[in-house]
Write a protein that holds these residues in place. Sequence first.
Motif, PDB file in Angstrom:
ATOM      1  N   ARG A  23       0.821  -1.214   0.000  1.00  0.00           N
ATOM      2  CA  ARG A  23       0.000   0.000   0.000  1.00  0.00           C
ATOM      3  C   ARG A  23       0.852   1.260   0.000  1.00  0.00           C
ATOM      4  NH1 ARG A  23      -5.131  -1.402   4.035  1.00  0.00           N
ATOM      5  NH2 ARG A  23      -6.035  -3.033   2.702  1.00  0.00           N
ATOM      6  N   GLU A  24       1.937   1.248   0.732  1.00  0.00           N
ATOM      7  CA  GLU A  24       2.821   2.419   0.778  1.00  0.00           C
ATOM      8  C   GLU A  24       3.421   2.699  -0.594  1.00  0.00           C
ATOM      9  OE1 GLU A  24       5.675   1.551   3.772  1.00  0.00           O
ATOM     10  OE2 GLU A  24       4.239   1.743   5.433  1.00  0.00           O
ATOM     11  N   GLU A  25       3.845   1.646  -1.280  1.00  0.00           N
ATOM     12  CA  GLU A  25       4.440   1.807  -2.609  1.00  0.00           C
ATOM     13  C   GLU A  25       3.402   2.309  -3.615  1.00  0.00           C
ATOM     14  OE1 GLU A  25       7.611   1.599  -3.465  1.00  0.00           O
ATOM     15  OE2 GLU A  25       8.099   1.231  -1.356  1.00  0.00           O
ATOM     16  N   HIS A  26       2.203   1.771  -3.547  1.00  0.00           N
ATOM     17  CA  HIS A  26       1.157   2.209  -4.478  1.00  0.00           C
ATOM     18  C   HIS A  26       0.689   3.626  -4.172  1.00  0.00           C
ATOM     19  CE1 HIS A  26       1.056  -1.959  -5.775  1.00  0.00           C
ATOM     20  NE2 HIS A  26       0.243  -1.614  -6.747  1.00  0.00           N
ATOM     21  N   LEU A  27       0.635   3.975  -2.908  1.00  0.00           N
ATOM     22  CA  LEU A  27       0.253   5.333  -2.550  1.00  0.00           C
ATOM     23  C   LEU A  27       1.263   6.330  -3.095  1.00  0.00           C
ATOM     24  CD1 LEU A  27      -1.549   7.350  -1.084  1.00  0.00           C
ATOM     25  CD2 LEU A  27      -0.285   6.871   1.021  1.00  0.00           C
ATOM     26  N   ARG A  28       2.523   5.984  -3.014  1.00  0.00           N
ATOM     27  CA  ARG A  28       3.572   6.856  -3.538  1.00  0.00           C
ATOM     28  C   ARG A  28       3.371   7.099  -5.037  1.00  0.00           C
ATOM     29  NH1 ARG A  28       7.486   4.118  -1.860  1.00  0.00           N
ATOM     30  NH2 ARG A  28       7.821   5.256   0.087  1.00  0.00           N
ATOM     31  N   ALA A  29       3.004   6.055  -5.758  1.00  0.00           N
ATOM     32  CA  ALA A  29       2.780   6.193  -7.201  1.00  0.00           C
ATOM     33  C   ALA A  29       1.483   6.946  -7.496  1.00  0.00           C
ATOM     34  CB  ALA A  29       2.747   4.809  -7.844  1.00  0.00           C
ATOM     35  N   LEU A  30       0.432   6.636  -6.774  1.00  0.00           N
ATOM     36  CA  LEU A  30      -0.863   7.260  -7.030  1.00  0.00           C
ATOM     37  C   LEU A  30      -0.880   8.747  -6.706  1.00  0.00           C
ATOM     38  CD1 LEU A  30      -3.211   4.426  -5.680  1.00  0.00           C
ATOM     39  CD2 LEU A  30      -2.941   5.140  -8.064  1.00  0.00           C
ATOM     40  N   ARG A  31      -0.035   9.174  -5.794  1.00  0.00           N
ATOM     41  CA  ARG A  31       0.041  10.608  -5.469  1.00  0.00           C
ATOM     42  C   ARG A  31       0.484  11.440  -6.659  1.00  0.00           C
ATOM     43  NH1 ARG A  31       2.956   9.759   0.385  1.00  0.00           N
ATOM     44  NH2 ARG A  31       1.084   9.907   1.702  1.00  0.00           N
ATOM     45  N   LEU A  32       1.125  10.804  -7.626  1.00  0.00           N
ATOM     46  CA  LEU A  32       1.593  11.509  -8.817  1.00  0.00           C
ATOM     47  C   LEU A  32       0.469  11.757  -9.822  1.00  0.00           C
ATOM     48  CD1 LEU A  32       4.916   9.519  -9.403  1.00  0.00           C
ATOM     49  CD2 LEU A  32       4.633  11.710  -8.219  1.00  0.00           C
ATOM     50  N   ALA A  33      -0.670  11.089  -9.633  1.00  0.00           N
ATOM     51  CA  ALA A  33      -1.774  11.185 -10.594  1.00  0.00           C
ATOM     52  C   ALA A  33      -2.737  12.310 -10.231  1.00  0.00           C
ATOM     53  CB  ALA A  33      -2.538   9.863 -10.643  1.00  0.00           C
ATOM     54  N   GLN A  34      -3.202  13.023 -11.252  1.00  0.00           N
ATOM     55  CA  GLN A  34      -4.228  14.046 -11.029  1.00  0.00           C
ATOM     56  C   GLN A  34      -5.612  13.422 -10.940  1.00  0.00           C
ATOM     57  OE1 GLN A  34      -3.522  16.687 -14.397  1.00  0.00           O
ATOM     58  NE2 GLN A  34      -2.336  18.077 -13.092  1.00  0.00           N
ATOM     59  N   ARG A  35      -5.830  12.358 -11.694  1.00  0.00           N
ATOM     60  CA  ARG A  35      -7.091  11.634 -11.681  1.00  0.00           C
ATOM     61  C   ARG A  35      -6.800  10.144 -11.598  1.00  0.00           C
ATOM     62  NH1 ARG A  35      -8.754  15.777 -10.619  1.00  0.00           N
ATOM     63  NH2 ARG A  35     -10.360  17.074 -11.606  1.00  0.00           N
ATOM     64  N   ILE A  36      -7.644   9.437 -10.865  1.00  0.00           N
ATOM     65  CA  ILE A  36      -7.530   7.990 -10.737  1.00  0.00           C
ATOM     66  C   ILE A  36      -8.844   7.382 -11.186  1.00  0.00           C
ATOM     67  CG2 ILE A  36      -7.163   6.067  -9.146  1.00  0.00           C
ATOM     68  CD1 ILE A  36      -5.670   8.095  -7.332  1.00  0.00           C
ATOM     69  N   PHE A  37      -8.824   6.628 -12.277  1.00  0.00           N
ATOM     70  CA  PHE A  37     -10.044   6.065 -12.835  1.00  0.00           C
ATOM     71  C   PHE A  37     -10.215   4.613 -12.378  1.00  0.00           C
ATOM     72  CE2 PHE A  37      -8.934   9.503 -15.719  1.00  0.00           C
ATOM     73  CZ  PHE A  37     -10.153  10.157 -15.828  1.00  0.00           C
ATOM     74  N   VAL A  38     -11.413   4.294 -11.941  1.00  0.00           N
ATOM     75  CA  VAL A  38     -11.758   2.938 -11.514  1.00  0.00           C
ATOM     76  C   VAL A  38     -13.022   2.512 -12.250  1.00  0.00           C
ATOM     77  CG1 VAL A  38     -10.667   3.168  -9.251  1.00  0.00           C
ATOM     78  CG2 VAL A  38     -13.056   3.827  -9.538  1.00  0.00           C
ATOM     79  N   PRO A  39     -13.245   1.191 -12.423  1.00  0.00           N
ATOM     80  CA  PRO A  39     -14.350   0.734 -13.273  1.00  0.00           C
ATOM     81  C   PRO A  39     -15.724   0.636 -12.617  1.00  0.00           C
ATOM     82  CG  PRO A  39     -13.059  -1.120 -12.571  1.00  0.00           C
ATOM     83  CD  PRO A  39     -12.349   0.095 -12.050  1.00  0.00           C
ATOM     84  N   SER A  40     -15.830   0.898 -11.302  1.00  0.00           N
ATOM     85  CA  SER A  40     -17.140   0.764 -10.657  1.00  0.00           C
ATOM     86  C   SER A  40     -17.168   1.556  -9.352  1.00  0.00           C
ATOM     87  CB  SER A  40     -17.458  -0.710 -10.363  1.00  0.00           C
ATOM     88  OG  SER A  40     -16.546  -1.220  -9.388  1.00  0.00           O
ATOM     89  N   GLU A  41     -18.373   1.805  -8.853  1.00  0.00           N
ATOM     90  CA  GLU A  41     -18.532   2.497  -7.572  1.00  0.00           C
ATOM     91  C   GLU A  41     -17.930   1.656  -6.444  1.00  0.00           C
ATOM     92  OE1 GLU A  41     -19.520   5.435  -6.985  1.00  0.00           O
ATOM     93  OE2 GLU A  41     -20.421   6.034  -8.904  1.00  0.00           O
ATOM     94  N   SER A  42     -18.073   0.346  -6.558  1.00  0.00           N
ATOM     95  CA  SER A  42     -17.499  -0.545  -5.558  1.00  0.00           C
ATOM     96  C   SER A  42     -15.983  -0.394  -5.501  1.00  0.00           C
ATOM     97  CB  SER A  42     -17.861  -2.001  -5.873  1.00  0.00           C
ATOM     98  OG  SER A  42     -17.196  -2.892  -4.987  1.00  0.00           O
ATOM     99  N   ALA A  43     -15.341  -0.353  -6.667  1.00  0.00           N
ATOM    100  CA  ALA A  43     -13.889  -0.178  -6.707  1.00  0.00           C
ATOM    101  C   ALA A  43     -13.494   1.177  -6.129  1.00  0.00           C
ATOM    102  CB  ALA A  43     -13.387  -0.311  -8.143  1.00  0.00           C
ATOM    103  N   ALA A  44     -14.308   2.194  -6.390  1.00  0.00           N
ATOM    104  CA  ALA A  44     -14.027   3.530  -5.853  1.00  0.00           C
ATOM    105  C   ALA A  44     -14.042   3.519  -4.329  1.00  0.00           C
ATOM    106  CB  ALA A  44     -15.049   4.534  -6.390  1.00  0.00           C
ATOM    107  N   ARG A  45     -15.011   2.802  -3.758  1.00  0.00           N
ATOM    108  CA  ARG A  45     -15.092   2.723  -2.300  1.00  0.00           C
ATOM    109  C   ARG A  45     -13.887   1.979  -1.715  1.00  0.00           C
ATOM    110  NH1 ARG A  45     -20.623   1.888  -3.591  1.00  0.00           N
ATOM    111  NH2 ARG A  45     -20.368  -0.382  -3.460  1.00  0.00           N
ATOM    112  N   ILE A  46     -13.457   0.931  -2.402  1.00  0.00           N
ATOM    113  CA  ILE A  46     -12.313   0.159  -1.911  1.00  0.00           C
ATOM    114  C   ILE A  46     -11.041   1.002  -1.942  1.00  0.00           C
ATOM    115  CG2 ILE A  46     -10.803  -1.802  -2.410  1.00  0.00           C
ATOM    116  CD1 ILE A  46     -13.307  -3.289  -3.429  1.00  0.00           C
ATOM    117  N   VAL A  47     -10.801   1.678  -3.069  1.00  0.00           N
ATOM    118  CA  VAL A  47      -9.585   2.482  -3.204  1.00  0.00           C
ATOM    119  C   VAL A  47      -9.581   3.647  -2.222  1.00  0.00           C
ATOM    120  CG1 VAL A  47      -8.224   3.920  -4.755  1.00  0.00           C
ATOM    121  CG2 VAL A  47      -9.275   1.822  -5.618  1.00  0.00           C
ATOM    122  N   SER A  48     -10.703   4.354  -2.134  1.00  0.00           N
ATOM    123  CA  SER A  48     -10.767   5.494  -1.211  1.00  0.00           C
ATOM    124  C   SER A  48     -10.695   5.032   0.239  1.00  0.00           C
ATOM    125  CB  SER A  48     -12.044   6.308  -1.450  1.00  0.00           C
ATOM    126  OG  SER A  48     -13.202   5.516  -1.232  1.00  0.00           O
ATOM    127  N   GLY A  49     -11.168   3.803   0.512  1.00  0.00           N
ATOM    128  CA  GLY A  49     -11.073   3.264   1.860  1.00  0.00           C
ATOM    129  C   GLY A  49      -9.636   2.980   2.268  1.00  0.00           C
TER     130      GLY A  49
END
Length: 208
Positions: A23-49
């Motif tokens: 999670r730490e490694e992925h967070l470091r990479a995701l912080r570089l993104a302006q937008r993060i696209f996910v394929p469903s509301e369920s996935a959005a809840r998991i990622v934001s959680g």
Amino acid sequence: YCRVCLHKQAGVAQTVPYLSIWREEHLRALRLAQRIFVPSESAARIVSGCFAELGGRIRVLEHGIGPFSHTRQGQAERTSLRQKPNHIAEVFLDPNAKQKKVFRVAFLGGINTAKGYRCAVDLIRKSSRDIHWYLFGKFEREDSFLEKRDNFFDIGPYRREELPDFMKKHAVDLVCILSIWPETFCYTISESLLSGVPVLVTDIGALG
């Protein structure tokens, strides 16, 4: 449980905080993104959680899926069983269902434990003979009991463009998708509905 599974499947020592590191490694990479696209509301809840600080950057963009060249006459209506728990027949039976001697149910794709293999086999084992079960795809393992059932038909793998014809040829009344693990998206739901066949799903992840 995750540490036990990682140890069994990938040889990761249970003393290693693998998920925290991941999670730490992925967070470091995701912080570089302006937008993060996910394929469903369920996935959005998991990622934001998992990454609360990124919640404002997450956008839902479903996977695109084009229509088949032709579909069965009459489109299926997707209705929640939570809305009509006592009217399953109204939702899933076609207008001629009462005249039919059998009810035909299909499973699609590669069905492993996470995608409901055990639940599917249990349903077939306990079902009456007037329910016919079709497998368009493959179960994770062969079952000698199913092979002896005269109401179970293993059709085998299929190409996506063949699905509407398969549904029509075998007069499928219902598709079951019984995943026990949250999915981020499910192509077989879209493909079944585009084929004009209603779908019964477990209320979990992107299926619910």
